[in-house]
Design an enzyme around this catalytic site. Sequence first.
Site, PDB file in Angstrom:
ATOM      1  N   LYS A   1       0.987  -1.274   0.243  1.00 43.82           N
ATOM      2  CA  LYS A   1       0.061   0.163  -0.070  1.00 43.82           C
ATOM      3  C   LYS A   1       1.031   1.148  -0.120  1.00 43.82           C
ATOM      4  O   LYS A   1       2.148   1.133   0.234  1.00 43.82           O
ATOM      5  CB  LYS A   1      -0.783  -0.070   1.376  1.00 43.82           C
ATOM      6  CG  LYS A   1      -0.023  -0.054   2.587  1.00 43.82           C
ATOM      7  CD  LYS A   1      -0.968   0.086   3.814  1.00 43.82           C
ATOM      8  CE  LYS A   1      -0.038   0.002   5.030  1.00 43.82           C
ATOM      9  NZ  LYS A   1      -0.802   0.405   6.134  1.00 43.82           N
TER      10      LYS A   1
ATOM     11  N   ARG B   1     -11.087  -0.244  14.916  1.00 45.34           N
ATOM     12  CA  ARG B   1     -10.880   0.637  13.462  1.00 45.34           C
ATOM     13  C   ARG B   1     -11.995   0.108  12.612  1.00 45.34           C
ATOM     14  O   ARG B   1     -13.065   0.147  12.946  1.00 45.34           O
ATOM     15  CB  ARG B   1      -9.347   0.350  13.196  1.00 45.34           C
ATOM     16  CG  ARG B   1      -8.948   1.828  12.374  1.00 45.34           C
ATOM     17  CD  ARG B   1      -7.469   1.856  12.517  1.00 45.34           C
ATOM     18  NE  ARG B   1      -6.780   0.804  11.485  1.00 45.34           N
ATOM     19  CZ  ARG B   1      -5.620   0.547  11.136  1.00 45.34           C
ATOM     20  NH1 ARG B   1      -4.775   1.287  11.610  1.00 45.34           N
ATOM     21  NH2 ARG B   1      -5.280  -0.678  10.704  1.00 45.34           N
TER      22      ARG B   1
ATOM     23  N   HIS C   1      -5.933  -7.139  12.268  1.00 45.44           N
ATOM     24  CA  HIS C   1      -4.721  -6.450  12.574  1.00 45.44           C
ATOM     25  C   HIS C   1      -4.588  -6.249  14.011  1.00 45.44           C
ATOM     26  O   HIS C   1      -5.235  -5.906  14.788  1.00 45.44           O
ATOM     27  CB  HIS C   1      -5.170  -5.283  11.829  1.00 45.44           C
ATOM     28  CG  HIS C   1      -3.859  -4.512  11.454  1.00 45.44           C
ATOM     29  ND1 HIS C   1      -2.882  -5.135  11.049  1.00 45.44           N
ATOM     30  CD2 HIS C   1      -3.419  -3.108  11.528  1.00 45.44           C
ATOM     31  CE1 HIS C   1      -1.931  -4.180  10.750  1.00 45.44           C
ATOM     32  NE2 HIS C   1      -2.384  -3.014  10.979  1.00 45.44           N
TER      33      HIS C   1
ATOM     34  N   ARG D   1       1.707 -11.168   6.849  1.00 50.34           N
ATOM     35  CA  ARG D   1       1.054  -9.944   6.023  1.00 50.34           C
ATOM     36  C   ARG D   1       1.954  -8.884   6.324  1.00 50.34           C
ATOM     37  O   ARG D   1       1.490  -7.594   6.792  1.00 50.34           O
ATOM     38  CB  ARG D   1      -0.355  -9.612   6.390  1.00 50.34           C
ATOM     39  CG  ARG D   1      -1.194  -9.099   5.298  1.00 50.34           C
ATOM     40  CD  ARG D   1      -2.739  -8.781   5.850  1.00 50.34           C
ATOM     41  NE  ARG D   1      -2.769  -8.059   7.089  1.00 50.34           N
ATOM     42  CZ  ARG D   1      -3.177  -8.471   7.960  1.00 50.34           C
ATOM     43  NH1 ARG D   1      -3.748  -9.645   8.285  1.00 50.34           N
ATOM     44  NH2 ARG D   1      -3.351  -7.380   9.075  1.00 50.34           N
TER      45      ARG D   1
ATOM     46  N   TYR E   1      14.935  31.759   7.317  1.00 50.90           N
ATOM     47  CA  TYR E   1      13.746  32.836   7.901  1.00 50.90           C
ATOM     48  C   TYR E   1      13.813  32.851   9.428  1.00 50.90           C
ATOM     49  O   TYR E   1      14.198  31.959  10.108  1.00 50.90           O
ATOM     50  CB  TYR E   1      12.401  32.339   7.552  1.00 50.90           C
ATOM     51  CG  TYR E   1      12.422  32.293   6.190  1.00 50.90           C
ATOM     52  CD1 TYR E   1      12.275  33.315   5.405  1.00 50.90           C
ATOM     53  CD2 TYR E   1      11.854  30.742   5.483  1.00 50.90           C
ATOM     54  CE1 TYR E   1      11.823  33.403   4.040  1.00 50.90           C
ATOM     55  CE2 TYR E   1      11.532  30.875   4.190  1.00 50.90           C
ATOM     56  CZ  TYR E   1      11.634  32.120   3.396  1.00 50.90           C
ATOM     57  OH  TYR E   1      11.575  32.204   1.986  1.00 50.90           O
TER      58      TYR E   1
ATOM     59  N   CYS F   1      12.787  25.604   5.051  1.00 51.31           N
ATOM     60  CA  CYS F   1      11.976  26.289   4.431  1.00 51.31           C
ATOM     61  C   CYS F   1      11.203  25.336   3.531  1.00 51.31           C
ATOM     62  O   CYS F   1      11.142  24.333   3.464  1.00 51.31           O
ATOM     63  CB  CYS F   1      12.939  27.364   3.458  1.00 51.31           C
ATOM     64  SG  CYS F   1      14.134  28.050   4.317  1.00 51.31           S
TER      65      CYS F   1
ATOM     66  N   ASP G   1      11.251  24.785   0.088  1.00 49.95           N
ATOM     67  CA  ASP G   1      12.252  24.213  -0.903  1.00 49.95           C
ATOM     68  C   ASP G   1      13.626  23.913  -0.505  1.00 49.95           C
ATOM     69  O   ASP G   1      14.394  23.110  -1.340  1.00 49.95           O
ATOM     70  CB  ASP G   1      12.098  25.094  -2.259  1.00 49.95           C
ATOM     71  CG  ASP G   1      10.947  25.908  -2.411  1.00 49.95           C
ATOM     72  OD1 ASP G   1       9.993  25.044  -2.514  1.00 49.95           O
ATOM     73  OD2 ASP G   1      10.984  27.028  -2.268  1.00 49.95           O
TER      74      ASP G   1
END
Length: 367
Positions: free
Chosen positions: A34, A131, A160, A216, A258, A305, A307
Amino acid sequence: MNLLTTRIDLDAIAYNTRLLKNRVGAAKLMAVVKADGYNHGMDRVAPVMAANGADAFGVATIAEALAMRATGITTPILCWIWSPEQDWAAAVEAGIDLAVISPRHAQVLVDAPPTSRTIRVSVKVDTALHRSGVDEQDWDAVFTLLRDCGPIEVTGLFTHLSCADEPDNPETDHQAETFRRAIDRARALGLEVPENHLCNSPATLTRPDLHMDMVRPGVALYGLEPIPGLDHGLRPAMTWAGAITVVKPIRKGEGTSYGLTWCAETDGFVAVVPAGYADGVPRAAQDHLRVHINGHDYPQVGRVCMDQFVIFLGDNPHGVAAGDEAIIFGGPGMSATELADALGTINYEIICRPTGRTVRHYTGEGK
Ligand SMILES: Cc1ncc(COP(=O)(O)O)c(C=O)c1O
């Protein structure tokens, strides 16, 4: 050339798959792929897992299941997060096994218009997580409903575990006991349930008594240790690295990034790594990252930041230059687990982090 990459070692994926397969003996191995193969690229890692011992695959969503089928994988694929409002019939058409995660899901499948395809389902029973999964008070109704529906084939039950990463936690035994009760109940009602499973990675590695018909695991296939403090000899497959874009001097007392929240205590050099919070580096990682360049570690400094972020090279004794590879985690850098510890999270989250401008590169042949 892309500035920000995750390097995925397919040989490590192959190695981990074989390691798990060897540990589980006769039990089948359902590889969990997944979230795009835990962010390793499902289309590339799944064939490697299939070639090295995976008997089946587990995914969360129908979209993931269909994408898996599109890769040419022919083994069973189980999908466990879907809604009756979705086009679940497309999944059935593609030969996907659907998890029955509530009585409503069972009812929708039973009420479906006739199709030429058998609807293969696995019932997820809730044994503690609260759940998704069918609660004990609904087991009889759901098992009976599915038993009496011709086009539906129940391949088995699964559940699970909630605390398997704490090997001493008695909850795992409680859940296993409840799960066995569900299997007994299904069989008493005339459902065969031939293939039953509950082991995630930690239980696959530490609870051979619970392997049942299939295990699993997910995270262990990608080489991450699922139990803090233990070492099962897995090989991490992911390295996240950026190419340094700028190296320049900074004077004692000058700040960077910053807010100028960090100031140099000595004259020296800073370097810029082209990865920011838009790429998955948490802004809260400030002061916790240690980046690895050509055999040496350097601290991240100042604000992360959108980027980019900045590292301090001291007086740059090893000659870091623009273009050098800065490893954020993996390989000789901080491990995903070390970074997780530093950030107060788990290694699962760390490997899901690289995103944004990150491009995957694959190494190895999956052998
Ligand atoms: C239903 C289910 N089974 C198995 C797994 C695999 O878990 P792990 O990555 O801990 O092995 C997951 C992942 O969370 C899951 O949701």
